[in-house]
Design an enzyme around this catalytic site. Structure first.
Site, PDB file in Angstrom:
ATOM      1  N   GLU A 320      18.856  48.948  38.473  1.00  0.00           N
ATOM      2  CA  GLU A 320      19.423  47.868  39.290  1.00  0.00           C
ATOM      3  C   GLU A 320      18.399  46.776  39.528  1.00  0.00           C
ATOM      4  O   GLU A 320      17.732  46.742  40.574  1.00  0.00           O
ATOM      5  CB  GLU A 320      19.942  48.419  40.633  1.00  0.00           C
ATOM      6  CG  GLU A 320      21.189  49.271  40.494  1.00  0.00           C
ATOM      7  CD  GLU A 320      21.829  49.630  41.847  1.00  0.00           C
ATOM      8  OE1 GLU A 320      21.231  49.355  42.902  1.00  0.00           O
ATOM      9  OE2 GLU A 320      22.952  50.185  41.820  1.00  0.00           O
ATOM     10  N   GLU A 412      27.049  53.746  37.316  1.00  0.00           N
ATOM     11  CA  GLU A 412      26.986  54.208  38.706  1.00  0.00           C
ATOM     12  C   GLU A 412      28.142  53.602  39.468  1.00  0.00           C
ATOM     13  O   GLU A 412      28.408  52.403  39.352  1.00  0.00           O
ATOM     14  CB  GLU A 412      25.651  53.748  39.320  1.00  0.00           C
ATOM     15  CG  GLU A 412      25.159  54.612  40.442  1.00  0.00           C
ATOM     16  CD  GLU A 412      23.880  54.067  41.064  1.00  0.00           C
ATOM     17  OE1 GLU A 412      22.827  54.121  40.402  1.00  0.00           O
ATOM     18  OE2 GLU A 412      23.958  53.593  42.197  1.00  0.00           O
TER      19      GLU A 412
END
Ligand code: GCU
Length: 495
Positions: A320, A412
């Site tokens: 991320e 995710e």
């Protein structure tokens, strides 16, 4: 509110997963000298229908082709010319990836061993194999190594490791195991490849993978056990396991050796169960992936070298990114991907996107910055993460539009808020599930642990007790919900 996930720092649990490494190469069969056979006889006695590749027609380095001792097949054999480092190299084509028996036929008229290394696509398949005396230069024996071949061309090299050189080598017989009759996701789909905007299987057909992400291995590797992985593979029917290795927050940077070995071990365990495995470089804070570029090169070089012959991996190179622009993420990817490709040419690479892999939406941007300026590399996908309790129509719309133009993989997501906790919004989550099904967007859910938050699928204490792992009994509501959505039948076209 992705930054709410800094809560992870406050946890300090470190478990101990037995890191027994399962080798992909089976033990070598003992050498059995055979009686001499006449020239021009068929392939050596063997219990299988192997394809023979003569040494005299292979690539020979520092050796010579000769025919002055009887009993060879083809038109001669290779004399390694008493030179260390001399080798014979064959190119062997395999219709599909899989296990193969590699049988070398050789003669050694001395009483001393003539050791050689055997490599397959640059990876050691047997180190210093002995090649002991066979009684005479006209007495030929065989020795067999089992190794994994990839679909297409494979380079198999036998290299002398001592100054006396190798034995005389007649040929290499290769017996490629027939396509597995099994029905695990990897047996059915084989090596994956990005095709257009989709993820395709070995038949070139688009597929969707569904599965689970581990929690951070530094805190929850006690939830990654043989029992929990058996449950994931055979009770949840998961196709994919995401192996989430944090870099900071007590992760990789504190002990690269330990964490790399842990990932090796979990890759082997996923492989043994026929699941795909995402190797997740879980950079998060700092959010600029360049901060960890040197570490990522070291880590992925070893992972790619060790597992290049596997057909079930995906490399997620930046979990991320946050606080950085898309061009900066792109430049990171374009520096790291060539390093990986040196060792592993065909494993798909998953690239994180701006603002916690939201395609930029969490920063007020959207997918167009990637569509207009994609990463300059092939066989890659872009990742999108969402939390249904926090992320509504903007996010759903961006994912839907992006998937029509870019290869997307949701590595995710959660049914709760971006902190991984709070109330579940199953209705919104179902909208994402339906979208991902209709566009064949693969996904892995966060997370396969017993953390107290609502997004960890197991109830608190499950991992410390080592189960039970199967059924709905040990699961929180989000776990029951996502297990039901992983268990539904796969659609894996084979023709
Ligand atoms: C002898 C034999 C050769 C062999 C060589 C060796 O010269 O005739 O075939 O290659 O020994 O020591 O390797």
């Amino acid at each position: 509110m992705r930054s709410a996930r800094f809560w992870l720092r406050s946890l300090g649990r470190v478990g101990t997963l037995g890191a027994a490494l399962l080798l992909s190469l089976t033990p070598i069969t003992p050498t059995t000298p055979t009686t001499p056979i006449a020239p021009a006889a068929a392939a050596p006695a063997a219990a299988y229908a192997a394809v023979t590749h003569e040494a005299e027609t292979a690539l020979v380095s520092q050796g010579v082709v000769e025919a002055n001792h009887t009993g060879f097949t083809g038109s001669g054999f290779v004399n390694y010319n008493n030179t260390s480092g001399s080798y014979v190299q064959w190119t062997v084509n395999a219709a599909q990836a899989g296990s193969a028996s590699l049988t070398l036929r050789y003669a050694n008229g001395t009483t001393a061993n003539r050791p050689m290394d055997l490599t397959v696509n640059g990876v050691t398949a047997a180190a210093s194999r002995a090649f002991p005396g066979t009684g005479a230069w006209s007495s030929w024996a065989t020795t067999t190594v089992t190794a994994t071949l990839r679909a297409g061309a494979n380079t198999i090299r036998a290299t002398a490791t001592t100054a006396t050189g190798g034995p005389n080598v007649d040929h290499l017989a290769v017996d490629i195991a027939p396509a597995p009759a099994g029905d695990t996701p990897v047996e059915i789909n084989g090596q994956l490849k990005v095709c257009g905007t989709k993820l395709c299987n070995q038949y070139g057909k688009p597929i969707q993978l569904r599965g689970m992400s581990t929690h951070g291995l530094q805190w929850y590797n006690q939830c990654v056990t043989s029992g929990s992985l058996d449950a994931l593979a055979t009770d949840w029917n998961a196709d994919v396991l995401r192996i989430s290795m944090y870099i900071q927050e007590d992760g990789y940077e504190t002990n690269p050796r330990r964490f790399t070995d842990l990932v090796h071990s979990i890759i082997e365990q996923a492989t043994a169960r026929g699941m795909y495995a995402i190797v997740d470089w879980h950079m998060l804070s700092p959010g600029d992936p360049h901060y960890n570029l040197a570490r990522a090169k070291t880590f992925f070089t070893e992972i790619a070298q060790r597992h290049a012959n596997k057909n079930n991996l995906l490399y997620e190179i930046a979990n991320e990114p946050n606080g950085v622009s898309w061009p900066s993420i792109k430049s990171y990817a374009e520096q790291l991907i060539p390093v990986i490709r040196q060792h592993d040419a065909d494993t798909p690479v998953l690239v994180g996107t701006r603002a916690w892999s939201s395609l930029g939406v969490s920063d007020g941007a959207n997918e167009t910055e990637i569509v207009n300026n994609p990463v300059n590399a092939s066989n890659i996908m872009y990742t999108f993460h969402f939390y249904a309790g926090s992320h509504g129509a903007d996010y759903l719309g961006a994912l839907s539009r992006a998937a029509d133009k870019l290869p997307m993989f949701v590595t995710e997501f959660g049914t709760q808020t971006a902190s991984g906790d709070g109330a579940n919004n199953f209705a919104r989550a179902q909208q994402y599930i339906d979208l991902m099904a209709s566009k064949k967007i693969s996904w892995s859910n966060w997370n396969y642990s017993d953390d107290f938050r609502s997004g960890a699928v197991f109830t608190d204490g499950t991992c410390a007790r080592n189960g039970p792992w199967t059924g709905a009994g040990p699961l929180k509501p989000a776990g029951v919900w996502v297990r039901d959505r992983i268990r539904t039948p796969d659609d894996f076209p084979t023709s």
